[in-house]
Motif scaffolding. Structure first.
Motif, short mmCIF file in Angstrom:
data_model
loop_
_atom_site.label_atom_id
_atom_site.label_comp_id
_atom_site.label_asym_id
_atom_site.label_seq_id
_atom_site.Cartn_x
_atom_site.Cartn_y
_atom_site.Cartn_z
N VAL A 123 0.86 -1.18 0.00
CA VAL A 123 0.00 0.00 0.00
C VAL A 123 0.90 1.23 0.00
O VAL A 123 1.74 1.39 0.88
CB VAL A 123 -0.93 0.01 1.22
N LEU A 124 0.72 2.10 -0.98
CA LEU A 124 1.58 3.26 -1.17
C LEU A 124 0.83 4.51 -0.73
O LEU A 124 -0.16 4.90 -1.35
CB LEU A 124 1.99 3.38 -2.64
N PRO A 125 1.28 5.17 0.35
CA PRO A 125 0.50 6.27 0.94
C PRO A 125 0.61 7.56 0.13
O PRO A 125 1.47 7.72 -0.73
CB PRO A 125 1.14 6.43 2.32
N GLY A 126 -0.28 8.48 0.46
CA GLY A 126 -0.32 9.77 -0.20
C GLY A 126 0.64 10.76 0.41
O GLY A 126 1.53 10.43 1.18
N GLY A 127 0.42 12.01 0.07
CA GLY A 127 1.29 13.07 0.57
C GLY A 127 1.85 13.91 -0.55
O GLY A 127 1.09 14.56 -1.27
N PRO A 128 3.19 13.88 -0.74
CA PRO A 128 4.17 13.09 0.01
C PRO A 128 4.20 13.50 1.48
O PRO A 128 3.89 14.63 1.82
CB PRO A 128 5.49 13.41 -0.69
N GLY A 129 4.58 12.54 2.30
CA GLY A 129 4.70 12.79 3.72
C GLY A 129 3.73 12.01 4.58
O GLY A 129 3.84 12.02 5.80
N ASN A 130 2.75 11.33 3.97
CA ASN A 130 1.81 10.55 4.76
C ASN A 130 2.46 9.26 5.24
O ASN A 130 3.27 8.65 4.55
CB ASN A 130 0.58 10.19 3.95
N SER A 131 2.05 8.84 6.44
CA SER A 131 2.47 7.55 6.97
C SER A 131 1.69 6.44 6.30
O SER A 131 0.50 6.57 6.03
CB SER A 131 2.25 7.51 8.48
N GLY A 132 2.35 5.31 6.05
CA GLY A 132 1.66 4.12 5.56
C GLY A 132 1.82 2.94 6.49
O GLY A 132 1.45 1.81 6.14
N TYR A 133 2.36 3.19 7.67
CA TYR A 133 2.70 2.13 8.62
C TYR A 133 1.50 1.29 9.00
O TYR A 133 1.58 0.05 9.07
CB TYR A 133 3.32 2.78 9.85
N LEU A 134 0.36 1.93 9.23
CA LEU A 134 -0.84 1.22 9.65
C LEU A 134 -1.80 0.95 8.50
O LEU A 134 -2.91 0.47 8.73
CB LEU A 134 -1.56 2.01 10.75
N ASP A 135 -1.39 1.23 7.28
CA ASP A 135 -2.28 1.04 6.13
C ASP A 135 -2.77 -0.39 5.95
O ASP A 135 -3.91 -0.60 5.51
CB ASP A 135 -1.62 1.54 4.84
N PRO A 136 -1.96 -1.42 6.24
CA PRO A 136 -2.51 -2.78 6.10
C PRO A 136 -3.77 -2.99 6.95
O PRO A 136 -4.65 -3.76 6.57
CB PRO A 136 -1.36 -3.66 6.59
N VAL A 137 -3.85 -2.30 8.08
CA VAL A 137 -5.03 -2.39 8.94
C VAL A 137 -6.09 -1.40 8.51
O VAL A 137 -7.24 -1.75 8.24
CB VAL A 137 -4.64 -2.16 10.41
N LEU A 138 -5.70 -0.11 8.39
CA LEU A 138 -6.69 0.96 8.18
C LEU A 138 -7.23 1.01 6.77
O LEU A 138 -8.42 1.26 6.56
CB LEU A 138 -6.07 2.31 8.54
N ARG A 139 -6.39 0.79 5.76
CA ARG A 139 -6.82 0.92 4.37
C ARG A 139 -7.24 -0.41 3.75
O ARG A 139 -7.80 -0.42 2.66
CB ARG A 139 -5.71 1.53 3.51
N ALA A 140 -6.95 -1.49 4.42
CA ALA A 140 -7.27 -2.81 3.85
C ALA A 140 -8.19 -3.58 4.77
O ALA A 140 -9.41 -3.57 4.61
CB ALA A 140 -5.99 -3.58 3.54
N ALA A 141 -7.64 -4.23 5.77
CA ALA A 141 -8.40 -5.20 6.55
C ALA A 141 -9.60 -4.60 7.28
O ALA A 141 -10.62 -5.27 7.45
CB ALA A 141 -7.48 -5.89 7.56
N LEU A 142 -9.48 -3.35 7.72
CA LEU A 142 -10.54 -2.74 8.53
C LEU A 142 -11.51 -1.89 7.71
O LEU A 142 -12.53 -1.44 8.22
CB LEU A 142 -9.92 -1.89 9.64
N ARG A 143 -11.20 -1.66 6.44
CA ARG A 143 -11.98 -0.68 5.68
C ARG A 143 -13.39 -1.16 5.36
O ARG A 143 -14.36 -0.48 5.61
CB ARG A 143 -11.22 -0.33 4.39
#
Length: 529
Positions: A123-143
């Motif tokens: 998962v490639l985050p926006g920004g530039p400058g956004n964090s993607g550390y929690l994206d596997p949870v927030l943008r995928a599994a929990l969405r």
């Protein structure tokens, strides 16, 4: 060969980086965390070793601050127990492998159906400058269910790009905030802003040029390829959002042999020119206001802004002019209400039309010293304006945003050019133009221009463009297809990166990663009734 899992170890962790070739896992890596794996930052083969760590723990307040609703807090905590977290030391300069090192933070949510696993999606985050550390949870599994389904057969990979969050970063003092007084921007005030920005740019870039000069899209793409190798993946599939689409294009251009399927949502243009970028966004914003004006006109009994789209346009343009002539400062609102605030309301996307319309109606008849309720609601700022919650992860690093934008900006205009561009923009866009400032982010940035690599490729690529949005104008999607190839997926809304949030569209995204096939588009976020 894939590395053995460590999912059975509660609270532990993930993998991180290596060189840009596929290498089999060592016995130490297969065994999971060990003293030797942590102690040795590089293996004799040249492959960086993973430093396994425990994943962070967050309070309920922090979790809610991440946008997790109360009913999903328990699910978030459950997913965090599955999440693997790690860091690795890599070269700051990819041309100097023996020089200064930085740490990159990476996460992995392992596929739940290992027997039918298809690979890994980064998962490639926006920004530039956004964090993607929690994206596997927030943008995928929990969405939603559709996105969660991707985790059955795919590992979902997240990372904090260099300069962000849990990765190595630096901080610069912010540049000028904007005009020193409300009302129309004068040439004298614009000149002060320009000069202050030049000074801030030089101070920031010269504070650590060795680090800041390496904050580029291409370098993040090279970091990502080290992630791929460290995870033992022959290829990475890509799911990019906003600036993450630029990162995806760069990765695909630099490492076509390592790129699998790629879905890029709200596509950035295939060029880096901030003056041109603002002009394109401004044109799209004013155009979308035409849709908002027509929507408000059909509800004139509610909003009273005009019975036709033309009347609404004229009324909003008049409000811009009136509030610039007589800005209002409310005792319960930090931001003065001038023409730029009115234009900001006219620039909102369709999910906010009811509130924005109500705020515009309130401003027509506002009296008193306190802000009308909807105006106050829309301009109060909320949690982002206050002190961060203790223990909260950094979700946006403005220094990284600043450095990447300016390292790659091919315009860096002089004041005369910037002022002329701003004047033309405001004149062309009477409803929304005042919401933009002059394009003065990068003048005086002393480091060399390093534009991202953009090459045509033949691999599987879907470019999701939103017909009416302004943050990533739809025409940029078409320009990008001409530059790099791929298939356009048309989303008939004006909402930035909405594709994975809308179940109908998210189902198409999931189908694409499972089968390689996708429909021509979806409706996207619904226009309010």
């Amino acid at each position: 060969m894939r590395r053995a899992r460590t999912a059975g170890m509660a609270g532990v962790t993930g993998a991180v980086l290596a060189l840009s070739f596929h290498a089999p896992a060592t016995a130490a890596e297969q065994a999971g965390p060990s003293a030797s794996a942590v102690a040795n930052s590089r293996l004799s083969s040249g492959v960086a070793s993973v430093q396994w760590t425990s994943c962070p723990t967050y309070s309920d307040e922090v979790i809610r601050g991440l946008g997790v609703t109360e009913d999903k807090v328990a699910a978030f905590r459950s997913l965090m127990k599955r999440l693997e977290c790690g860091t690795v030391s890599i070269p700051l300069n990819h041309h100097d492998s023996d020089g200064r090192e930085i740490d990159i933070a990476v996460t992995r949510l392992a596929a739940t159906d290992e027997a039918h696993r298809l690979g890994a999606i980064a998962v490639l985050p926006g920004g530039p400058g956004n964090s993607g550390y929690l994206d596997p949870v927030l943008r995928a599994a929990l969405r939603n269910e559709e996105m969660a389904g991707l985790n059955e057969r795919y590992d979902i990979i997240g990372l904090d790009p260099r300069g962000v969050g849990y990765s190595t970063k630096v901080a610069c003092e912010p540049g000028p905030r904007g005009p020193d007084k409300p009302g129309p921007l004068t040439k004298e005030s614009a000149r002060k802003i320009y000069d202050a920005q030049v000074a801030a740019n030089q101070k920031c870039a010269n504070s650590d040029p060795a680090f800041l000069g390496q904050l580029t899209t291409d370098n993040v793409a090279k970091d990502l390829d080290l992630v791929r190798a460290a995870l033992g993946e022959r290829k990475l599939n890509l799911l990019g959002f906003s600036w993450g689409t630029s990162l995806g294009m760069a990765y695909r251009s630099l490492f076509p042999e390592h790129t699998g399927r790629a879905f890029l949502d709200s596509v950035a243009p295939p060029w880096t020119d901030l003056v041109r970028h603002i002009e394109g966004s401004a044109e799209a914003a004013e155009s979308n206001f035409g849709r908002m004006a027509a929507w408000l006109a059909r509800r004139n009994e509610t909003y009273g802004l005009g019975a036709t789209a033309r009347q609404v346009r004229e009324q909003v343009a008049k409000l811009v002019t009136d509030y610039d002539k007589s800005p209002t400062t409310y005792t319960d609102l930090q931001r003065p209400i001038d023409g730029s605030a009115v234009a900001d309301l006219a620039k909102r996307n369709s999910t906010e039309w009811p509130r924005a319309g109500k705020a515009l109606a309130e401003l027509r008849t506002a009296t008193g010293t306190t802000a009308p309720p909807t105006v106050k609601e829309m301009f109060s700022g909320g949690q982002m304006m206050g002190e961060p919650v203790p223990g909260a992860p950094e979700m946006m690093n403005m220094t990284m945003n600043w450095a990447v934008a300016c390292n790659e900006d091919s315009s860096r205009p002089d004041f005369t050019t910037a002022w002329r561009a701003y004047q033309q923009l405001v004149k062309r866009h009477p409803a929304t133009g005042r919401s933009w400032g002059p394009p003065v982010m990068c003048p005086g940035w002393p480091l060399p221009v390093q534009e991202p690599t953009v090459k045509r490729g033949s691999g599987s690529l879907v470019l999701a463009g939103h017909v009416y949005e302004f943050m990533s104008a739809y025409d940029w999607t078409l320009q990008t297809r001409r530059a790099v190839g791929g298939t356009v997926y048309t989303v008939a809304d004006d909402v930035h990166v909405s594709t994975t949030r809308v179940p109908e569209c998210a189902a198409d995204v999931a189908k694409y990663f499972e089968t390689g096939r996708i429909d021509s588009g979806c409706a996207g976020s619904a226009t309010p009734n």
